[in-house]
Design a protein around this motif. Structure first.
Motif, short mmCIF file in Angstrom:
data_model
loop_
_atom_site.label_atom_id
_atom_site.label_comp_id
_atom_site.label_asym_id
_atom_site.label_seq_id
_atom_site.Cartn_x
_atom_site.Cartn_y
_atom_site.Cartn_z
N GLU A 1 37.15 -5.18 14.73
CA GLU A 1 37.57 -5.10 13.19
C GLU A 1 36.24 -4.94 12.30
N ARG B 1 36.80 -1.53 12.35
CA ARG B 1 37.72 -0.18 11.73
C ARG B 1 37.29 -0.48 10.27
N GLN C 1 34.95 2.98 10.11
CA GLN C 1 35.92 4.11 10.12
C GLN C 1 36.41 4.47 9.09
N TYR D 1 43.24 -1.95 4.68
CA TYR D 1 43.79 -2.52 4.86
C TYR D 1 44.01 -4.12 4.65
N LEU E 1 37.67 3.64 18.89
CA LEU E 1 38.81 3.18 18.66
C LEU E 1 39.72 4.57 19.62
#
Length: 296
Positions: A10, A13, A16, A31, A78
């Motif tokens: 997580e 992400r 990113q 998100y 990822l």
């Protein structure tokens, strides 16, 4: 090896998303998490990696020299992680004949009915399994592989996913003073006090963004209504006005006025979102294109 074992996907992400959006607040919106939660996740990641990935300044977010070396590796990690999940689903569900679709409560029944009809017309006819949930849950279930496609208001970006606008709908203002359904200009609407619902379906986000884009203050009732029926009930009590998609009126007879912006109808857009890495990606693209082509 111990450090790698402690890396949280997580957090990867989140990093990113910040690299893509160049903004902690935009990445948090993408998100569906709070900015402190995202910042905390990245801080823990940076602690485990041993250096900072980003510099924050009044000019925005930039990658550090360390981040410029590490972030491309995070991207590749990822991609590989998502590929593992997608391939596992493909191998363990080879005969899967259903599409799992998540829908926001703001999605009209006419759009759901259209989707039910169209999955039957796919090259391999499939069953449609629906799940209605708030936007944050849907946005979390899609990357987790628990849903194949979600239908949501187009109010916040989801990086790295496929998108298709599949419907637009007029916005109306519900108010006891809405006599004769005469159009209401947004500038005039800015003088009203609006009752909002909890920001789980995307309607409050849309309303807030609409006023922010025009640099207009949004006057709001201090309480919150639980749903669209409650909005109508509270407007009848004189607590304020409400802004809703036209299909969410419980009856055409509910006093309402079309909302206009300099003579143009204010509309909310809805989109289909799915992963290009999904084993069903080809059918999901066909379904999204069919839904988009069938827009009134």
């Amino acid at each position: 090896m111990a450090m790698i074992d402690r890396l949280n996907p997580e957090g990867l992400r989140y990093a990113q998303a910040v690299a893509e959006t160049k903004s902690f607040s935009a990445a948090a919106r993408a998100y569906g998490v709070t900015q402190p939660a995202l910042s905390n996740g990245i801080a823990k990641l940076e602690e485990r990696l041993g250096d900072r990935l980003f510099d924050r300044s009044p000019r925005g977010v930039t990658q550090t020299a360390f981040g410029a070396r590490i972030l491309p590796l995070i991207d590749r990690a990822l991609v590989a992680l998502d590929a593992v999940a997608a391939e596992a689903r493909r191998l363990t569900e080879p005969g899967e004949q259903k599409i799992r679709m998540g829908v926001s409560p703001l999605i009209g029944s006419h759009l759901v009915a259209r989707a039910f009809s169209m999955v039957r017309d796919l090259p391999v006819p499939r069953d449609l399994v629906l799940r209605e949930a708030n936007m944050q849950d849907l946005r979390e279930c899609l990357p987790a592989g628990q849903l194949d496609m979600i239908l949501i208001p187009a109010v916040a970006a989801m990086p790295r996913f496929e998108h298709r606008v599949i419907d637009v709908e007029p916005i109306v203002v519900v108010s006891p003073e809405a006599e004769g359904n005469a159009p209401l200009e947004l500038e005039e609407a800015g003088k009203e006090c609006f009752i909002l619902v909890p920001d789980t379906c995307g309607l409050t986000t849309f309303t807030t963004q609409l006023f922010q884009a025009r640099e207009m203050p949004l006057n709001t009732y201090p309480g919150e209504a639980a749903g669209y029926q409650v909005l109508e009930d509270w407007t009848r009590l004189g607590l304020g006005s409400a802004m809703v998609p036209r299909s969410k009126l419980t009856s055409p007879d509910v006093p309402h006025r079309p909302l206009m912006d300099e003579g143009r109808e204010v509309q909310i857009s809805f989109e289909a979102v799915w992963s290009a890495d999904s084993p069903l990606a080809a059918d999901l693209l066909r379904l999204a294109d069919s839904l988009a082509a069938a827009r009134p």
